[in-house]
Structure formats: structure tokens, C-alpha cells
Enzyme design. Structure first.
Site, mmCIF file in Angstrom:
data_model
loop_
_atom_site.group_PDB
_atom_site.id
_atom_site.type_symbol
_atom_site.label_atom_id
_atom_site.label_comp_id
_atom_site.label_asym_id
_atom_site.label_seq_id
_atom_site.Cartn_x
_atom_site.Cartn_y
_atom_site.Cartn_z
ATOM 1 C CD GLN A 1 -7.732 -7.381 -26.483
ATOM 2 O OE1 GLN A 1 -8.539 -7.347 -25.708
ATOM 3 N NE2 GLN A 1 -7.290 -8.642 -26.635
ATOM 4 C CB SER B 1 -12.998 -2.545 -28.695
ATOM 5 O OG SER B 1 -13.035 -4.100 -28.004
ATOM 6 C CD GLU C 1 -4.200 -18.304 -18.515
ATOM 7 O OE1 GLU C 1 -5.674 -18.069 -18.701
ATOM 8 O OE2 GLU C 1 -3.560 -17.507 -18.427
ATOM 9 C CD GLU D 1 -26.527 -9.712 -24.256
ATOM 10 O OE1 GLU D 1 -25.332 -9.205 -23.828
ATOM 11 O OE2 GLU D 1 -27.284 -9.455 -22.927
HETATM 12 C C1 LIG Z 1 -14.120 -3.208 -18.239
HETATM 13 C C2 LIG Z 1 -13.743 -3.181 -19.787
HETATM 14 C C3 LIG Z 1 -12.758 -3.487 -20.223
HETATM 15 C C4 LIG Z 1 -12.306 -3.768 -21.688
HETATM 16 N N1 LIG Z 1 -10.968 -3.865 -22.169
HETATM 17 C C5 LIG Z 1 -10.796 -3.868 -23.356
HETATM 18 C C6 LIG Z 1 -9.496 -4.091 -23.782
HETATM 19 O O1 LIG Z 1 -8.629 -3.926 -23.013
HETATM 20 N N2 LIG Z 1 -9.213 -3.883 -25.345
HETATM 21 C C7 LIG Z 1 -10.179 -3.957 -26.152
HETATM 22 O O2 LIG Z 1 -10.166 -4.030 -27.293
HETATM 23 N N3 LIG Z 1 -11.496 -4.103 -25.793
HETATM 24 C C8 LIG Z 1 -11.993 -3.902 -24.393
HETATM 25 N N4 LIG Z 1 -13.094 -3.810 -24.135
HETATM 26 C C9 LIG Z 1 -14.218 -3.775 -24.847
HETATM 27 C C10 LIG Z 1 -15.035 -5.211 -24.994
HETATM 28 O O3 LIG Z 1 -14.203 -6.004 -25.490
HETATM 29 C C11 LIG Z 1 -16.444 -4.747 -25.670
HETATM 30 O O4 LIG Z 1 -17.120 -3.921 -24.956
HETATM 31 C C12 LIG Z 1 -17.362 -5.823 -26.016
HETATM 32 O O5 LIG Z 1 -16.612 -6.529 -26.977
HETATM 33 C C13 LIG Z 1 -18.607 -5.313 -26.785
HETATM 34 O O6 LIG Z 1 -18.351 -4.405 -27.591
HETATM 35 P P1 LIG Z 1 -19.292 -3.036 -27.386
HETATM 36 O O7 LIG Z 1 -19.049 -2.328 -26.310
HETATM 37 O O8 LIG Z 1 -18.988 -2.420 -28.626
HETATM 38 O O9 LIG Z 1 -20.848 -3.367 -27.353
HETATM 39 P P2 LIG Z 1 -21.857 -3.820 -28.561
HETATM 40 O O10 LIG Z 1 -21.061 -4.576 -29.368
HETATM 41 O O11 LIG Z 1 -22.009 -2.264 -29.284
HETATM 42 O O12 LIG Z 1 -22.988 -4.191 -27.849
HETATM 43 C C14 LIG Z 1 -24.098 -3.596 -27.434
HETATM 44 C C15 LIG Z 1 -24.992 -4.443 -27.104
HETATM 45 O O13 LIG Z 1 -25.593 -5.334 -27.922
HETATM 46 C C16 LIG Z 1 -25.479 -6.662 -27.886
HETATM 47 N N5 LIG Z 1 -25.057 -7.439 -29.189
HETATM 48 C C17 LIG Z 1 -24.285 -6.977 -30.188
HETATM 49 N N6 LIG Z 1 -24.051 -7.939 -31.053
HETATM 50 C C18 LIG Z 1 -25.105 -8.935 -30.924
HETATM 51 C C19 LIG Z 1 -25.379 -9.973 -31.354
HETATM 52 N N7 LIG Z 1 -24.811 -10.488 -32.552
HETATM 53 N N8 LIG Z 1 -26.428 -10.683 -30.918
HETATM 54 C C20 LIG Z 1 -27.026 -10.125 -29.771
HETATM 55 N N9 LIG Z 1 -26.664 -9.212 -29.013
HETATM 56 C C21 LIG Z 1 -25.587 -8.476 -29.549
HETATM 57 C C22 LIG Z 1 -24.248 -7.008 -27.021
HETATM 58 O O14 LIG Z 1 -24.485 -8.024 -26.065
HETATM 59 C C23 LIG Z 1 -24.678 -5.604 -25.912
HETATM 60 O O15 LIG Z 1 -25.739 -5.873 -24.922
HETATM 61 C C24 LIG Z 1 -13.459 -3.935 -22.493
HETATM 62 C C25 LIG Z 1 -14.703 -3.380 -22.163
HETATM 63 C C26 LIG Z 1 -14.990 -3.217 -20.813
HETATM 64 C C27 LIG Z 1 -16.455 -3.252 -20.347
#
Ligand SMILES: Cc1cc2nc3c(=O)[nH]c(=O)nc-3n(C[C@H](O)[C@H](O)[C@H](O)COP(=O)(O)OP(=O)(O)OC[C@H]3O[C@@H](n4cnc5c(N)ncnc54)[C@H](O)[C@@H]3O)c2cc1C
Lengths: 321, 392
Positions: free
Chosen positions: B125, B128, B243, B372
Site C-alpha cells: 500500500q 503514506s 469483514e 490519537e
Molecule cells: C508498522 C507500520 C506499518 C505501516 N504500513 C504502511 C503501509 O503499508 N502503507 C502506508 O501507506 N502506510 C503505512 N504505515 C504508515 C501509517 O499509516 C502512518 O505511520 C500513520 O498514519 C501515522 O502517520 P505518521 O507516521 O506520518 O505520523 P504523524 O501523522 O506525523 O503523527 C505524529 C504524531 O502526531 C499525532 N497527530 C497527528 N495528527 C493529529 C491530529 N489531528 N490530532 C491529534 N494527534 C495527531 C499522531 O497521533 C502521532 O502521535 C505504517 C506504519 C507503521 C508503523
């Protein structure tokens, strides 16, 4: 529940009807704000309404029709207990349901009809035995490690002053030797759990309503994440406690580990009720600290129900036994 | 609130159990990389041959078309048999495949779906980006139409199992004039196209199962667009009703087993300071008792969610409740090992490898939506609280 059991947690049409009719009646008969004016006399409204409540069929809910009950089972009792918890009904209403299961013959018939009344008693530390909202109750349901039925006048009671001043409380000593736990004690604990989960839910509702209407910085406080997330956590805790109480009710007596299911329900519900009541006070700000706001009523009742013949430690011991 | 008794379901359970007992792979599962992918594809092939591929997919698309209750039973038996998690097949089976079933053209369905079920192809996928995680709609990877191709340039990150994946569900910005979720396109990207560079990222546990993917003018045929150009957000957000609450059962059972392993280990381990077992320590017993109550609550929340799923065609925002509970509880359960067993839990070569589970457990409160964000959704869509500044 046991391994291969499949449970539908959604209420059946009949269960939904029971929940709606009891919930609706209680909201009319026992609105939570009754406890504001009647500080120190909580339970008075329940006593005045005892026969109306008996007519709702709550007391004999789990008793076969042939014995004068409504012929339902533990799931329906749990539904009723949850509704009682939502309006902070006196624990004596739960005690009445419990007494019906412990009594026999004519005593039982009179309890189902609400002609005689019951109240809970539970031991504290150092030999104390506490009686909760016992005014006019002929029977006590004593909750120690097990559950047993006694005549109230078998003890000499002295008035005490409870943190939850909306309920009369009395004390005696020494407490009788505890009885052995059997299924009925678990069932009663499950009803208390259901009441606590109802309380956890209505504490959430109260705080959510306030957060939608109270404005600061030009917007409803519910739009602030610190508040929103606290409310979301309240909802999650209330749902967790409610789902566990339902699973324990449906699976009870069917070959799973009932004591452990009920201990989990009680642990989760006590936790949810106390934490949600605390969080609701915080959401209400200065208002939440006042006697005038309902938030404290939930906190005091949550502590009282959570500690009724139980404690977090006792449930933890059961869970790990 | 009732017990469901149905001899047909009992018979079905026995069928699942027997088949799983005979077919679940016995050998150790490779922890990462191409070896893991091969293992997962082989297991998918076995399930296909046994008629168990795509249990929730409709029969007309080659799935098993199980009812919600049958899925519940299948996943319970699956977890109990110790069958492998869907891992590198997850996106194909639970997201990209179902999205194509709902939104794809007939040609796309024929081209992609059978290959997933047969275990010939796995998907990843690409949603991100370094600058767009929780705020997915702010993504910047560009897609420019040129002739019969979409030319993609940019980067995606945290792409699980990207290495070795055959295809990718990719979300790109095709109209930069339009704000946020407008102007995006959902396209199937073949991972062997020229211009794609996959750089694996190692997680803090030491395991490598995701990557950053770079796209340098990658030419993807326009026939790979699912839905329409610039209408990709709706495709990515398609509510997938197959599901209905059953997808997390195996995880929930595995977490409950984790608590039982902790309890067993605490029963068998002696505390040299007291010469008694660890479970004899009240603080340890209390901690484990609480965790046992909470995994029971998670099971009950899952049952509640499946009970809703039996009635709703489309899952509602309430699904975030068990998901949030699971993410938070998983961290607590795996963290408890370190609290209870102290420095003995800090070595990786022990019987249990507590450090691996502990470090991996953090991902459940981040990937697939952080705790969050889930609280935001519960607050706004379940409790109907006023919206915050978030623009989606
Ligand atoms: C093991 C793993 C597998 C993954 N696999 C995939 C994949 O296959 N394909 C893919 O596309 N993505 C994947 N992801 C990405 C995942 O979807 C993102 O990490 C997730 O959506 C969070 O985005 P970010 O890492 O940019 O964190 P950020 O969005 O930058 O968040 C950082 C912090 O800010 C907080 N925050 C952000 N916005 C808000 C808000 N509006 N209100 C309150 N708090 C907030 C978050 O909760 C977090 O604590 C994966 C992530 C992990 C850890």
C-alpha cells in the site's frame, strides 16, 4: 464463556423492549437530579416508588413464571441492572433482585411483589459490617466472599455517615463469619457490575452533553482534543465494561469459567465507573467541583458500588486464582 | 444477547479445525524479507487449493463468501491452529482486493483478483508519505497524464512488504490546483516498473518489513486507474463491508495467548530475593489479573463488533473502539514482561524473546491510524462532538 461458544451481544427485540421500558420508566420515576434536593435522604424516592418499581417486573425478572416471576434469565436481569445504574438508583433495588434469588417460598413471593424490602450489607475492615440504604428493609443480602440472606433485625445498627451522603448507611459489629462463595454470589456481583457499567455510560453522557454546550475561547470545549480524547476514552471504558458484563451474562452456567468472567466484568466496570466519574468532574471544570453539579453524584456512587462486597484486590485474586 | 446454537455452525467449525490441523505450515516462519514473502505466498496457495482463499470475499470473485458468523469461526480456529498472520498478503486480501471488487472495472477484476487468491501475487500500500501520514489528504507524490500513461514522481514511506511485492495500491496527486482530497488518483502500480527504487527501513525491533519507495517518472498505463482520474480519495476511502468486525479476531486471540504466556512464566519463575514464585508477589499478580480482565474485555468488544457486523452492511465509526483498545492494550501486555521479569526480559535469545514482542508492539498504536486519530474519530463520529481543525 467456553471455547466454541458463539454469542450475539445485540439485544433481541424482547430484550430491547425490556431495556426501553425500564429505562423510560426509571428516567421518569428516578431522574438523577432527585438526588440534589434530597441530600441525605437518597433512596427515599425509591422507597416511595417501591411498588411501582415492583410492577415493572424488575424484582422477579429471573424467576420462573410458575414461581411468580417474569421467567427471564440473567441477561435480562443484567439489562435491568444496567438501567438502574444509569439513574444512580439505590443499590437496595439490586439487593431486592438478589434477595429474591436467596429467599424461598412466601418470603420470596413477598419480595417479588415488593411487599417486603431488602438492602445490601457488606463487611469493611476490623469486623465492621455496613448496611446500605437499609431504612425499612426487613432483609439484608450480606455480601462477603459469598452471599447470604439475613433478617435486618438480627443485628443492632448504628447510623454512620457515608461519603455518598445521598444514601443512609449504618454499621454494626462484629460481622458474621463469611460464607462460601457459590454461583449466586457471582450472579449478584455481575448485577453490580452491570449497574456500574450503566453508571460509567451515563457519566459519559453527562460529560459529553456539557462539552457540546460549554464554550471557552469562542468554541465548545468538546472541540479541544484534551477534552475530546478524554471523552473518547470514557466511551471506550464504558463499552468494554458493558460488553464484558453481557458476555458474562449470556455464558453464565454454560461450562465456562463463570467466576473469572464475572471477576473481569466487576474489575472493568468498577474501573470504568470510577475513572469516568473522575473524568466527568474534570470536564465540568469549577462547576464539576460543586455540590450543585451532578458530576460528584456519579463519583460517590461509583466508589460505593465498586466496593460493595468486593474490592479491586479481591477481583484480582479471583482473576488470577 | 443470546447464545447462538446451530449444528450447521458446529459442523463448519469442525471442518475448519480439521483442515487447518492438516495444512497449517509446521516449520518456523522467516522473520522478514523475500523468504517471508515466499512463505506467505505458499501458505496462500495452500489455502487456495483447499478452498479457503478469500474467506470474506464474495463467491462470484472466487472467494469463499462466508457469512459473518462463519468468518468468526474461521478466524478463531485459524488463531488456535497457530496459522501464520496474513502479513505480506494483508493489503491484497483485506484492502486492495476488496477495493477492486467494489470499485474496479471487469477487466481489472479479472486481471488482479484470481492472482491474489491463488497466491501468485502480493500487494503493498503506497499511501503514506514523509509529509503526509495522519493527514493523508496532504500527499504530494505527483501523477501527470502523458499519452496513455500516468507519469509518477515522488516518494512513499512506511510501505509494508514493499520489497518483493508484485503490485501496489498507489495514491497520487493528479491535479495540484485542487485542494487536499480533491485531485487525487488511485492507481495500480506494478512494482517492477522502471524508475521505482525501494529502500528498506529497519524498525527499532531490528526487523525490516517496510520501506521507502521512490518514483522517478514511473510510467503507469492509465488502464490501471481504478475509478476516475482525480476521484481517487473516494476509492481509497471505500467502505469495505466484507469483514465486518471479524478481521481482528486472530490478533485478539493471539494477545490473549500472550497474557497466558506471561502468567505461566510468572508461575514458573522464582524470585531470588524472596525465594517464591513471581506470581506469589501481590503486585505481579495484580498486574497480570488486570491484563487478563482487559484481554477478556477486548474479546467482548470484538464480539460486540461482530454482533453489529451481523446487522450492518457497512462498518461504522464504532469499529475504532476495539481498534483503539487493541492498540493500547497490546503495548501494555508486551511492556508487562519487562516490568515483571526485569533484566532477564532484556535478552533476545530467551525462550520468549520478550524484547522483540515489546518493541514490535508499538506499531499497533501507530500504523493504520494512530490512537490519537482514533480518539478524534470516536469523539467526532461516535459521540458527535464538534470537529477540530482537521480538514478531512
Ligand atoms: C508498522 C507500520 C506499518 C505501516 N504500513 C504502511 C503501509 O503499508 N502503507 C502506508 O501507506 N502506510 C503505512 N504505515 C504508515 C501509517 O499509516 C502512518 O505511520 C500513520 O498514519 C501515522 O502517520 P505518521 O507516521 O506520518 O505520523 P504523524 O501523522 O506525523 O503523527 C505524529 C504524531 O502526531 C499525532 N497527530 C497527528 N495528527 C493529529 C491530529 N489531528 N490530532 C491529534 N494527534 C495527531 C499522531 O497521533 C502521532 O502521535 C505504517 C506504519 C507503521 C508503523
Amino acid at each position: 464463556m467456553s471455547r466454541d461458544m458463539i454469542i450475539d451481544l445485540h439485544p433481541t427485540d424482547e430484550q430491547q423492549m425490556i431495556a426501553d421500558s425500564i429505562g423510560g420508566m426509571l428516567a421518569d420515576l428516578l431522574p438523577v437530579d432527585r438526588l440534589r434536593e434530597e441530600s441525605g435522604h437518597g433512596g427515599a424516592r425509591e422507597r416511595a416508588m417501591w411498588s411501582d418499581i415492583a410492577e415493572l417486573g424488575i424484582f422477579g425478572m429471573g424467576v420462573p413464571e410458575a414461581d411468580g416471576g417474569a421467567g427471564y434469565g440473567l441477561p435480562e436481569e443484567v439489562i435491568a441492572a444496567r438501567e438502574l445504574g444509569r439513574v444512580l438508583a439505590s443499590p437496595s433495588l439490586l439487593a431486592q433482585i438478589a434477595a429474591v434469588h436467596l429467599a424461598e417460598g412466601e418470603d420470596r413471593t413477598a419480595l417479588i411483589a415488593g411487599e417486603t424490602r431488602a438492602a445490601f450489607a457488606a463487611p469493611g475492615l476490623g469486623g465492621d459490617l455496613f448496611l446500605y440504604d437499609g431504612e425499612g428493609a426487613g432483609w439484608i443480602v450480606l455480601l462477603d466472599s459469598g452471599a447470604s440472606l439475613h433478617r435486618t433485625d438480627a443485628f443492632e445498627w448504628a447510623d454512620a455517615h457515608a461519603m455518598d451522603e445521598t444514601l443512609g448507611i449504618s454499621r454494626t459489629s462484629p460481622s458474621p463469619a463469611p460464607v462460601t462463595r457459590h454461583a449466586i454470589a457471582d450472579q449478584i456481583s455481575l448485577l453490580i457490575s452491570a449497574a456500574l457499567s450503566g453508571l460509567a455510560q451515563s457519566a459519559t453522557d453527562l460529560a459529553v452533553d456539557y462539552a457540546k454546550q460549554r464554550e471557552q475561547f469562542g468554541q465548545p470545549i468538546g472541540s479541544f482534543q484534551a477534552i475530546k480524547h478524554s471523552l473518547a476514552d470514557m466511551r471506550v471504558r464504558a463499552d468494554a465494561a458493558d460488553s464484558q458484563a453481557r458476555v458474562a451474562a449470556v455464558s453464565f452456567g454454560l461450562g465456562g469459567n463463570d467466576t473469572s468472567e464475572v471477576a473481569a466484568a466487576r474489575w472493568l466496570a468498577g474501573n470504568a465507573a470510577i475513572k469516568n466519574a473522575k473524568a466527568s468532574i474534570q470536564v465540568h471544570g469549577g462547576m464539576g467541583f460543586t455540590a450543585e453539579c451532578d458530576a460528584h453524584l456519579f463519583l460517590k456512587r461509583a466508589h460505593l458500588l465498586a466496593g460493595l462486597g468486593s474490592s479491586r484486590r479481591a477481583e484480582e485474586r479471583r482473576l488470577i486464582a | 444477547m443470546r447464545l447462538i446454537e446451530d449444528p450447521e455452525l458446529d459442523r463448519f467449525r469442525a471442518e475448519c479445525r480439521d483442515w487447518l490441523e492438516d495444512h497449517v505450515p509446521k516449520g518456523p516462519r522467516p522473520p522478514e524479507g523475500l523468504a517471508l514473502r515466499e512463505y506467505d505466498l505458499a501458505w496462500q496457495r495452500t489455502q487456495y487449493e483447499g478452498g479457503w482463499a478469500g474467506v470474506s470475499w464474495p463467491e462470484e470473485y472466487g472467494g469463499r463468501g462466508l457469512s459473518v458468523l462463519e468468518q468468526l469461526i474461521w478466524h478463531e480456529e485459524y488463531a488456535r491452529a497457530g496459522a501464520p498472520p496474513s502479513a505480506s498478503m494483508f493489503v491484497a486480501l483485506s484492502h486492495a482486493g476488496p477495493t477492486i471488487i467494489v470499485q474496479g472495472s471487469d477487466e481489472q477484476k479479472t486481471k488482479y483478483l484470481p492472482a491474489i487468491l491463488k497466491g501468485d501475487e502480493n500487494w503493498c500500500q503506497g499511501f503514506s508519505e514523509p509529509g503526509a501520514g495522519s493527514d493523508l489528504a496532504s500527499l504530494k507524490t505527483r501523477g501527470v497524464v502523458d499519452g496513455d500513461c500516468l507519469v509518477v514522481t515522488g516518494t512513499k514511506i512506511w510501505t509494508s512488504y514493499a520489497e518483493g511485492a508484485n503490485r501496489q495500491e498507489l495514491l497520487v496527486r493528479t491535479n495540484p490546483e485542487e485542494p487536499r482530497h480533491r485531485g487525487l488518483t488511485w492507481i495500480v502500480c506494478d512494482m517492477d516498473l522502471p524508475g521505482i527504487d525501494i529502500r528498506p527501513i529497519t524498525a527499532m525491533s531490528g526487523v525490516t518489513h517496510f520501506a521507502q519507495v521512490f518514483y522517478d517518472e514511473v510510467r503507469i498505463p492509465l488502464t490501471n486507474v481504478v475509478g476516475e482520474i482525480n476521484k481517487g480519495w473516494a476509492i481509497a476511502m471505500t467502505t469495505l463491508g466484507f469483514e465486518r468486525g471479524t478481521g481482528t479476531i486472530a490478533h485478539q486471540i493471539e494477545l490473549a495467548n500472550g497474557v497466558e504466556r506471561l502468567i505461566e512464566a510468572a508461575r514458573e519463575t522464582t524470585d531470588p530475593a524472596t525465594n517464591r514464585t513471581l506470581i506469589a508477589d501481590d503486585a505481579v499478580a495484580a498486574k497480570l489479573a488486570g491484563l487478563r480482565a482487559e484481554v477478556m474485555a477486548l474479546r467482548s468488544l470484538t464480539i460486540a463488533s461482530v454482533s453489529r457486523g451481523m446487522r450492518e452492511e457497512v462498518p461504522g465509526a464504532e469499529g475504532n473502539i476495539p481498534a483503539l483498545y487493541f492498540g493500547e492494550l497490546t503495548r501494555r501486555v508486551n511492556g508487562a514482561a519487562l516490568e515483571i521479569f526485569g533484566c532477564s526480559a532484556l535478552v533476545r535469545d530467551g525462550e520468549h524473546n520478550w524484547p522483540l514482542h515489546y518493541l514490535e508492539s508499538f506499531k499497533w498504536a501507530i500504523g493504520g491510524g494512530t490512537s490519537e486519530i482514533r480518539r478524534n474519530v470516536i469523539g467526532e463520529r461516535v459521540l458527535d462532538l464538534p470537529r477540530g481543525p482537521r480538514a478531512i
